[in-house]
Design a protein around this motif. Structure first.
Motif, mmCIF file in Angstrom:
data_model
loop_
_atom_site.group_PDB
_atom_site.id
_atom_site.type_symbol
_atom_site.label_atom_id
_atom_site.label_comp_id
_atom_site.label_asym_id
_atom_site.label_seq_id
_atom_site.Cartn_x
_atom_site.Cartn_y
_atom_site.Cartn_z
ATOM 1 N N LEU A 1 0.834 -1.211 0.000
ATOM 2 C CA LEU A 1 0.000 0.000 0.000
ATOM 3 C C LEU A 1 0.866 1.256 0.000
ATOM 4 N N GLU A 2 1.934 1.236 0.771
ATOM 5 C CA GLU A 2 2.837 2.388 0.784
ATOM 6 C C GLU A 2 3.412 2.646 -0.599
ATOM 7 N N ALA A 3 3.764 1.585 -1.319
ATOM 8 C CA ALA A 3 4.292 1.754 -2.673
ATOM 9 C C ALA A 3 3.236 2.344 -3.604
ATOM 10 N N LEU A 4 1.982 1.921 -3.454
ATOM 11 C CA LEU A 4 0.921 2.435 -4.323
ATOM 12 C C LEU A 4 0.704 3.928 -4.122
ATOM 13 N N THR A 5 0.902 4.420 -2.898
ATOM 14 C CA THR A 5 0.711 5.853 -2.660
ATOM 15 C C THR A 5 1.721 6.679 -3.443
ATOM 16 N N ARG A 6 2.826 6.071 -3.869
ATOM 17 C CA ARG A 6 3.830 6.789 -4.646
ATOM 18 C C ARG A 6 3.471 6.865 -6.131
ATOM 19 N N LEU A 7 2.486 6.075 -6.555
ATOM 20 C CA LEU A 7 2.110 6.042 -7.968
ATOM 21 C C LEU A 7 0.968 6.993 -8.290
ATOM 22 N N THR A 8 0.374 7.614 -7.280
ATOM 23 C CA THR A 8 -0.752 8.519 -7.504
ATOM 24 C C THR A 8 -0.648 9.708 -6.552
ATOM 25 N N ASP A 9 -1.171 10.842 -6.997
ATOM 26 C CA ASP A 9 -1.273 12.003 -6.118
ATOM 27 C C ASP A 9 -2.571 11.993 -5.320
ATOM 28 N N GLY A 10 -3.460 11.084 -5.676
ATOM 29 C CA GLY A 10 -4.738 10.994 -4.982
ATOM 30 C C GLY A 10 -4.704 9.927 -3.899
ATOM 31 N N ILE B 1 -0.979 1.471 8.760
ATOM 32 C CA ILE B 1 -0.043 1.856 7.707
ATOM 33 C C ILE B 1 0.659 3.108 8.222
ATOM 34 N N MET B 2 1.776 2.932 8.900
ATOM 35 C CA MET B 2 2.335 3.985 9.735
ATOM 36 C C MET B 2 2.684 5.256 8.969
ATOM 37 N N ARG B 3 3.453 5.140 7.887
ATOM 38 C CA ARG B 3 4.027 6.340 7.276
ATOM 39 C C ARG B 3 3.062 7.091 6.372
ATOM 40 N N GLU C 1 -0.555 6.798 6.512
ATOM 41 C CA GLU C 1 -1.918 6.514 6.949
ATOM 42 C C GLU C 1 -2.899 7.570 6.465
ATOM 43 N N ASP C 2 -2.444 8.810 6.303
ATOM 44 C CA ASP C 2 -3.340 9.868 5.835
ATOM 45 C C ASP C 2 -3.659 9.743 4.352
ATOM 46 N N ARG C 3 -2.928 8.897 3.629
ATOM 47 C CA ARG C 3 -3.181 8.708 2.195
ATOM 48 C C ARG C 3 -4.111 7.523 1.922
ATOM 49 N N ILE C 4 -4.414 6.743 2.942
ATOM 50 C CA ILE C 4 -5.232 5.541 2.772
ATOM 51 C C ILE C 4 -6.655 5.822 3.240
ATOM 52 N N ALA C 5 -7.632 5.470 2.395
ATOM 53 C CA ALA C 5 -9.050 5.585 2.764
ATOM 54 C C ALA C 5 -9.649 4.183 2.776
ATOM 55 N N TRP C 6 -10.168 3.777 3.923
ATOM 56 C CA TRP C 6 -10.757 2.447 4.065
ATOM 57 C C TRP C 6 -12.252 2.535 3.792
ATOM 58 N N LEU C 7 -12.736 1.737 2.855
ATOM 59 C CA LEU C 7 -14.142 1.736 2.471
ATOM 60 C C LEU C 7 -14.806 0.509 3.071
ATOM 61 N N ALA C 8 -15.625 0.693 4.089
ATOM 62 C CA ALA C 8 -16.294 -0.429 4.744
ATOM 63 C C ALA C 8 -17.417 -0.942 3.855
ATOM 64 N N THR C 9 -17.358 -2.213 3.491
ATOM 65 C CA THR C 9 -18.351 -2.802 2.590
ATOM 66 C C THR C 9 -19.112 -3.903 3.298
ATOM 67 N N GLY C 10 -20.363 -4.091 2.901
ATOM 68 C CA GLY C 10 -21.206 -5.123 3.480
ATOM 69 C C GLY C 10 -21.003 -6.467 2.810
ATOM 70 N N PRO C 11 -21.798 -7.475 3.212
ATOM 71 C CA PRO C 11 -21.589 -8.841 2.722
ATOM 72 C C PRO C 11 -22.325 -9.190 1.447
ATOM 73 N N ARG C 12 -23.239 -8.312 1.001
ATOM 74 C CA ARG C 12 -24.067 -8.673 -0.149
ATOM 75 C C ARG C 12 -23.492 -8.096 -1.445
ATOM 76 N N HIS C 13 -23.675 -8.848 -2.519
ATOM 77 C CA HIS C 13 -23.177 -8.422 -3.825
ATOM 78 C C HIS C 13 -24.171 -7.428 -4.428
ATOM 79 N N PRO C 14 -23.701 -6.344 -5.096
ATOM 80 C CA PRO C 14 -22.314 -6.033 -5.468
ATOM 81 C C PRO C 14 -21.670 -4.956 -4.582
ATOM 82 N N GLN C 15 -21.859 -5.014 -3.277
ATOM 83 C CA GLN C 15 -21.374 -3.942 -2.414
ATOM 84 C C GLN C 15 -19.858 -3.767 -2.478
ATOM 85 N N ALA C 16 -19.116 -4.847 -2.793
ATOM 86 C CA ALA C 16 -17.658 -4.743 -2.890
ATOM 87 C C ALA C 16 -17.167 -4.768 -4.332
#
Length: 425
Positions: free
Chosen positions: A179-188, A203-205, A207-222
């Motif tokens: 995940l840390e490597a992916l943050t270097r490939l985008t400005d978003g 994700i220590m270094r 963490e402000d670049r990561i957004a966690w999207l909580a998804t439910g168990p039913r399709h197509p929520q994820a």
């Protein structure tokens, strides 16, 4: 944690035997290097038939972007190079080298990854690029493309899909490094779809670049397109990439060891089986060998992909993580041509608003207006309603609910191709 607040969805009831305990290790005798599903890759072969290669070695590169390589998933001998006119890749088939001890793996110099440009060159040369999907339009990212955001799918609500959380057990450190490597490939942001209620790794270094999207168990929520439509819609001038959590963990291991893991977990399901399986195999594995010993007697059809997006295949494509085996129906006698002409409708079936139709889109976008825009080929309306974030996999459940037999997915692909052609001109 950011929450999409998608409460709608369905759990289709498909027949399949119980899942066998444990994870089976299967390395097939033959594997194939394939383009991502739906992509046409003009390539330059870097090997010849009969040549021996080791795992991770480049076997081809893109003709107009030589930095992007396709690599051998296993060590072995090049059996066949199959190209369509224009050097479009169909498949490069490898025979497994049974004498290999597993240590003969391509090792990369990690020192070039100190800069963002170097990291991109490293990933392109190591064979990571075919694992990345892009929206809009699908396919692989361009060699110099910078995404507006990256989505990592760490939850999967497709019927009988392997649970990404099971794959990530014991690998959270590698996942965080990826995940840390992916943050270097985008400005978003780097968006991570994550099952609601489960604790997220630290994700220590970045963490402000990561957004966690909580998804439910039913399709197509994820489903990636549904998640992106709600959190970060793709646009013509703002492409978004998506990547599976297992591949992100592989990326994390690669950036520590210099060796890229080529394995993947695949769920084998379907009502033509005597038992369902979860196997760890390689990209490009021979589907026939994966199901060996698990198929019930009788004619059957083998497909790569889930029970909603059925696609006949001999090999696993770079992003495939499901294999479906279903009984083959006996062909029906064709009616007289005049009877067929009188009974077949020349017009699309009417769309009847139902709760199931809304649920099949997870109530994330207006179902009926979107389907009407799609059926009419109304580009502006379809894009305004969320077309550019979607691919065929995101509307497969809608096709199933409508009983359209793939018509909706074909309409979506036709409209995306038309928009892509117009914007490329």
């Amino acid at each position: 944690m950011r929450t999409l607040r998608l409460r709608a969805g369905l759990n289709p009831d498909f027949a399949s035997p119980p899942l066998a305990a444990g994870v089976s290790e299967v390395v097939t005798e033959e594997v194939a290097v394939l383009p991502p599903h739906g992509a046409k890759l003009h390539i330059t072969p870097l090997v010849t038939e009969g040549e021996r290669v080791h795992a991770g070695a480049p076997v081809a590169c893109l003709r107009h972007a030589p930095a992007v390589c396709l690599v051998a998933p296993i060590g072995g001998q090049v059996a066949r190079i199959d190209l369509a006119p224009g050097r479009i890749l169909n498949e490069i088939v490898l025979f497994r080298d049974t004498g290999s001890d597993g240590e003969d793996v391509e090792r990369h110099d990690l020192s070039i990854a100190q800069t963002t440009a170097g990291l991109r060159r490293l990933l392109q040369g190591a064979g990571v690029w075919p694992w990345i999907g892009r929206r809009p339009f699908g396919g692989m990212p361009g060699v110099d493309e910078v995404p507006a955001a990256i989505l990592v799918t760490a939850s999967d609500t497709r019927p009988f899909a392997p649970d990404p959380q099971l794959v990530l057990e014991g690998r959270h450190e590698a996942f965080a490094r990826g995940l840390e490597a992916l943050t270097r490939l985008t400005d978003g942001p780097v968006l991570v779809s994550w099952p609601d209620g489960l604790p997220t790794p630290r994700i220590m270094r970045v963490e402000d670049r990561i957004a966690w999207l909580a998804t439910g168990p039913r399709h197509p929520q994820a489903s990636p397109g549904i998640c992106l439509h709600g959190a970060f819609p793709a646009a013509l001038d703002a492409p978004v990439w998506d990547l599976h959590a297992e591949d992100v963990a592989h990326l994390g291991d690669f950036l520590k060891t210099g060796r890229l893991p080529m394995t993947r977990h695949v769920r084998i399901a379907g009502d033509a089986l005597t038992e369902a399986r979860l196997v760890r195999t390689t990209a490009g594995a021979d589907v026939r060998q994966l199901i060996q010993g698990a198929v019930a007697p009788g004619p059957h059809s083998v497909m790569a992909g889930g029970l909603l997006g059925r696609r006949r295949a001999r090999w696993l494509a770079p992003r495939d993580r499901q294999v479906t085996v279903i009984p083959r129906a006996e062909p029906r006698a064709r009616p007289h041509w005049l009877v067929g002409a009188l009974t077949a409708s020349a017009f699309p079936r009417p769309i009847i608003p139902t709760a199931a139709l809304t649920q099949a889109f997870a109530a994330a976008l207006p179902a009926v207006p979107f389907l009407r825009a799609l059926g009419a080929g109304d580009e502006e309306a379809a894009m305004r309603l969320g077309l550019l974030s979607l691919l065929e996999e995101d509307v497969a459940l809608v096709d199933y609910v409508l009983g359209a037999g793939g018509d909706l997915q074909r309409q979506l692909r036709a409209l995306l191709d038309r928009i892509e052609t117009e914007n490329a001109a």
